[in-house]
Design a protein around this motif. Structure first.
Motif, mmCIF file in Angstrom:
data_model
loop_
_atom_site.group_PDB
_atom_site.id
_atom_site.type_symbol
_atom_site.label_atom_id
_atom_site.label_comp_id
_atom_site.label_asym_id
_atom_site.label_seq_id
_atom_site.Cartn_x
_atom_site.Cartn_y
_atom_site.Cartn_z
ATOM 1 N N UNK A 209 0.834 -1.203 0.000
ATOM 2 C CA UNK A 209 0.000 0.000 0.000
ATOM 3 C C UNK A 209 0.870 1.255 0.000
ATOM 4 N N UNK A 210 1.860 1.313 0.897
ATOM 5 C CA UNK A 210 2.726 2.494 0.983
ATOM 6 C C UNK A 210 3.457 2.727 -0.336
ATOM 7 N N UNK A 211 3.962 1.652 -0.924
ATOM 8 C CA UNK A 211 4.728 1.778 -2.164
ATOM 9 C C UNK A 211 3.833 2.217 -3.319
ATOM 10 N N UNK A 212 2.637 1.646 -3.407
ATOM 11 C CA UNK A 212 1.729 1.998 -4.498
ATOM 12 C C UNK A 212 1.401 3.494 -4.473
ATOM 13 N N UNK A 213 0.912 3.978 -3.327
ATOM 14 C CA UNK A 213 0.543 5.386 -3.241
ATOM 15 C C UNK A 213 1.776 6.289 -3.265
ATOM 16 N N UNK A 214 2.886 5.803 -2.710
ATOM 17 C CA UNK A 214 4.109 6.608 -2.721
ATOM 18 C C UNK A 214 4.606 6.871 -4.128
ATOM 19 N N UNK A 215 4.523 5.860 -4.981
ATOM 20 C CA UNK A 215 4.946 6.032 -6.367
ATOM 21 C C UNK A 215 4.057 7.055 -7.077
ATOM 22 N N UNK A 216 2.741 6.956 -6.894
ATOM 23 C CA UNK A 216 1.832 7.910 -7.535
ATOM 24 C C UNK A 216 2.069 9.312 -6.991
ATOM 25 N N UNK A 217 2.340 9.407 -5.691
ATOM 26 C CA UNK A 217 2.593 10.710 -5.065
ATOM 27 C C UNK A 217 3.744 11.437 -5.754
ATOM 28 N N UNK A 218 4.792 10.715 -6.130
ATOM 29 C CA UNK A 218 5.946 11.368 -6.755
ATOM 30 C C UNK A 218 5.858 11.403 -8.277
ATOM 31 N N UNK A 219 4.719 10.900 -8.826
ATOM 32 C CA UNK A 219 4.528 10.958 -10.270
ATOM 33 C C UNK A 219 5.070 9.764 -11.022
ATOM 34 N N UNK A 220 5.550 8.762 -10.296
ATOM 35 C CA UNK A 220 5.988 7.519 -10.924
ATOM 36 C C UNK A 220 4.789 6.598 -11.097
ATOM 37 N N UNK A 221 5.001 5.423 -11.720
ATOM 38 C CA UNK A 221 3.902 4.528 -12.055
ATOM 39 C C UNK A 221 4.072 3.182 -11.365
ATOM 40 N N UNK A 222 3.261 2.890 -10.344
ATOM 41 C CA UNK A 222 3.324 1.566 -9.724
ATOM 42 C C UNK A 222 2.745 0.504 -10.658
ATOM 43 N N UNK A 223 3.360 -0.670 -10.644
ATOM 44 C CA UNK A 223 2.904 -1.794 -11.458
ATOM 45 C C UNK A 223 2.775 -3.006 -10.538
ATOM 46 N N UNK A 224 1.596 -3.245 -9.956
ATOM 47 C CA UNK A 224 1.421 -4.419 -9.087
ATOM 48 C C UNK A 224 1.487 -5.705 -9.911
ATOM 49 N N UNK A 225 2.159 -6.720 -9.358
ATOM 50 C CA UNK A 225 2.259 -8.023 -10.007
ATOM 51 C C UNK A 225 1.632 -9.058 -9.077
ATOM 52 N N UNK A 226 0.749 -9.851 -9.607
ATOM 53 C CA UNK A 226 0.043 -10.849 -8.812
ATOM 54 C C UNK A 226 1.002 -11.946 -8.356
ATOM 55 N N UNK A 227 0.985 -12.260 -7.065
ATOM 56 C CA UNK A 227 1.862 -13.312 -6.540
ATOM 57 C C UNK A 227 1.428 -14.697 -6.991
#
Length: 547
Positions: A106-124
């Motif tokens: 959660x922190x990484x996903x929103x943190x990336x969007x916060x700085x303008x980067x693009x989170x890419x979740x990968x299903x385990x």
């Protein structure tokens, strides 16, 4: 002063709160995106919006590790943005997140969007090959994962990856976050129609495709579905069986609860008994399930019954819910299941059943903000009762598939998408799923929908799950109906049971639709998102039984 581009945690100007009310008033007019400022960061909008509404000390999400308030969530997200920036992640770079649903993801996903980067979740639940493909295809610069996955992927086959962060070990992601300053970190002044994150399709027909979504997409889905359709409320607690890398799970867990100031549960429960334990422990009010979950909960109800007292809504999506399961659930638990359907390309649900208007066996009616039609091969609307292709228009439609121009143009016609699903609409405006366009097949010159046969077989008391596929006779090249069946716990496959099931189907189906061959399997193959993988079902481990 609160601006949706740069925001201060301590601000109390009330701008965001007034803006949320403004958007809500405009829902009926559609075009939610036009009500958003051109400069718009969805992470700042959702997180600061909750602080503006006085939710700072309210629990944003529960987990076995720890619970986090909205204030703590906002702080960790900004620390994540600061950490990722210090590691070289820049605006528009990709951050791959290969984790179970957890505080770190959660922190990484929103943190990336916060700085303008693009989170890419990968299903385990992805295969090694699929995970390697996504890392390579997305050109992720940083990967956040666990040591076990790092070992599985070694060597990682991507020339673009520069660093791997781990959630376990001495320099864990959380420990690195704790070393970051706690003062506010300015968010990127992104645009509402700028890419915010990618999601990859389940890859049921080849390698997963990267679906590009915009900052505005989350707000559109939250307004149209979470608020206007479900009536999600601040005092709700959501529990999603679908995980964050799955579009359905992303909405259920990440952005829809935040959009209304509700709470959510982060869980990596992998079996029905753990899910029951979670529901009893956290007492969620909204259960976002999938058909196999409801079937499994019913199958074990004699062993461990689910306490549904806290649940006000039971939702199902991802694939068609058998009508028999709907009726069994209501009979057993006195709750209706509100089925809906969406796609990764639209981010969330666009057809849904509603409270007081539920029609079992259907995907419901269009969610506000979406135009949904069943059309013939010439693109003309089909009359009620006629099978056709499902086409959908709506503001949450993806920007396109990453590096897949041909595939993008094949499915997108302006702001309309040809979903590849076969549907029929009844006289009351409800839509019923018939199958994917390549699921239907002919027997005796007549079209057959596997779902119709599967729904009948689901009514047999010893069947847990079933998948119907066509198979051809090698000698005469005739197509016959074959059913792959998994039984409920404690039930053993026998020739007598096979004959009983065949007779059961024959009495309830037109003769040419009754399966001529029945094969028992321990379990049916599934995609990473939990859907039955029809194309590989015939390769499942067979416990030979032919009729």
């Amino acid at each position: 002063m609160v601006a949706l581009g740069r925001t201060r945690i301590g601000s109390r100007s009330g701008y965001i709160n007034r803006f949320i009310k403004h958007v809500s008033r405009k829902i009926m007019m559609g075009h939610i995106s036009e009500q958003l400022p051109k400069t718009f960061n969805v992470a700042a909008y959702l997180l600061n919006g909750n602080l503006e509404r006085g939710n700072s000390q309210k629990v944003a999400f529960f987990s076995r590790q720890d619970n986090y308030t909205y204030e703590q969530l906002s702080q960790r997200v900004q620390q994540a943005a600061r950490l990722l920036t210090s590691l070289g992640l820049e605006r528009e770079n990709r951050l791959a997140i290969l984790l179970p649903d957890s505080p770190e993801s959660v922190f990484a996903f929103w943190g990336a969007i916060w700085l303008g980067a693009l989170p890419v979740p990968i299903n385990t639940a992805s295969s090694i090959e699929q995970a390697q493909h996504i890392l390579r295809d997305s050109r992720a610069k940083i990967l956040l994962s666990e040591r076990s996955w790092q070992t599985k992927l070694a060597p990682i086959e991507s020339p673009f990856l520069q660093q791997v962060l781990l959630t376990d070990g001495d320099d864990s992601f959380l420990s690195l976050l704790s070393q970051q300053p706690e003062e506010p970190f300015p968010c990127a002044e992104t645009a509402r129609d700028e890419p915010a994150f990618w999601l990859y399709t389940s890859g049921s027909t080849g390698m997963p495709k990267g679906v590009i979504h915009l900052h505005q997409s989350m707000v559109i889905c939250a307004e149209n579905y979470a608020k206007a359709t479900l009536g999600l409320k601040p005092d709700d607690i959501t529990y999603s069986v679908a995980k964050i890398p799955f579009a359905y799970g992303l909405g259920n867990t990440l952005f829809m609860p935040l959009a209304v100031g509700a709470s959510t549960v982060l869980s990596d429960a992998s079996n029905v008994f753990d899910i029951i334990a979670d529901i009893h422990h956290y007492q969620p009010t909204v259960l976002f399930g999938i058909p196999s979950l409801y079937a499994n909960l019913l199958a074990v109800s004699d062993i461990e019954s689910l306490d549904v007292d806290s649940l006000r809504l039971c939702i199902s999506a991802a694939e068609q819910l058998p009508e028999s399961i709907w009726h069994q659930w209501r009979e057993t638990y006195n709750r209706e299941i509100y089925e809906g359907i969406g796609t990764t390309e639209f981010l969330h649900i666009f057809l849904a059943n509603r409270l007081g208007e539920c029609k079992p066996g259907t995907s419901g009616r269009p969610v506000i903000g979406y135009d949904v039609q069943v059309v013939d091969q010439n693109g003309q609307p089909c009359p009620p009762g006629e099978i056709g292709d499902l086409v959908v228009s709506g503001e949450s439609l993806m920007l396109g598939y990453w590096n897949r121009l041909t595939e993008t143009r094949e499915v997108l016609w302006g702001n309309t998408m040809h979903t590849g699903d076969k549907y029929v609409q009844d006289g009351s405006g409800y839509f019923k799923f018939v199958g994917r366009k390549d699921d239907l097949f002919k027997v005796n010159g007549q079209w057959i929908s596997p779902l119709e046969i599967e729904d009948i077989l689901h009514q047999h008391p010893q069947i847990l799950e079933v998948a119907v596929v066509p198979e051809s006779d090698e000698g005469e090249k005739l197509t016959q109906v074959v059913a792959y069946v998994s039984l409920k716990s404690g039930k053993e496959p026998t020739s007598e049971l096979g004959t009983e099931i065949y007779q059961f189907a024959k009495q309830r189906l037109t003769h040419f639709k009754a399966p001529k061959t029945l094969r028992f399997v321990e379990q049916l193959p599934r995609t990473a998102t939990g859907k039955i993988h029809r194309k590989s079902v015939a390769d499942s481990q067979k416990m030979a039984l032919n009729n």
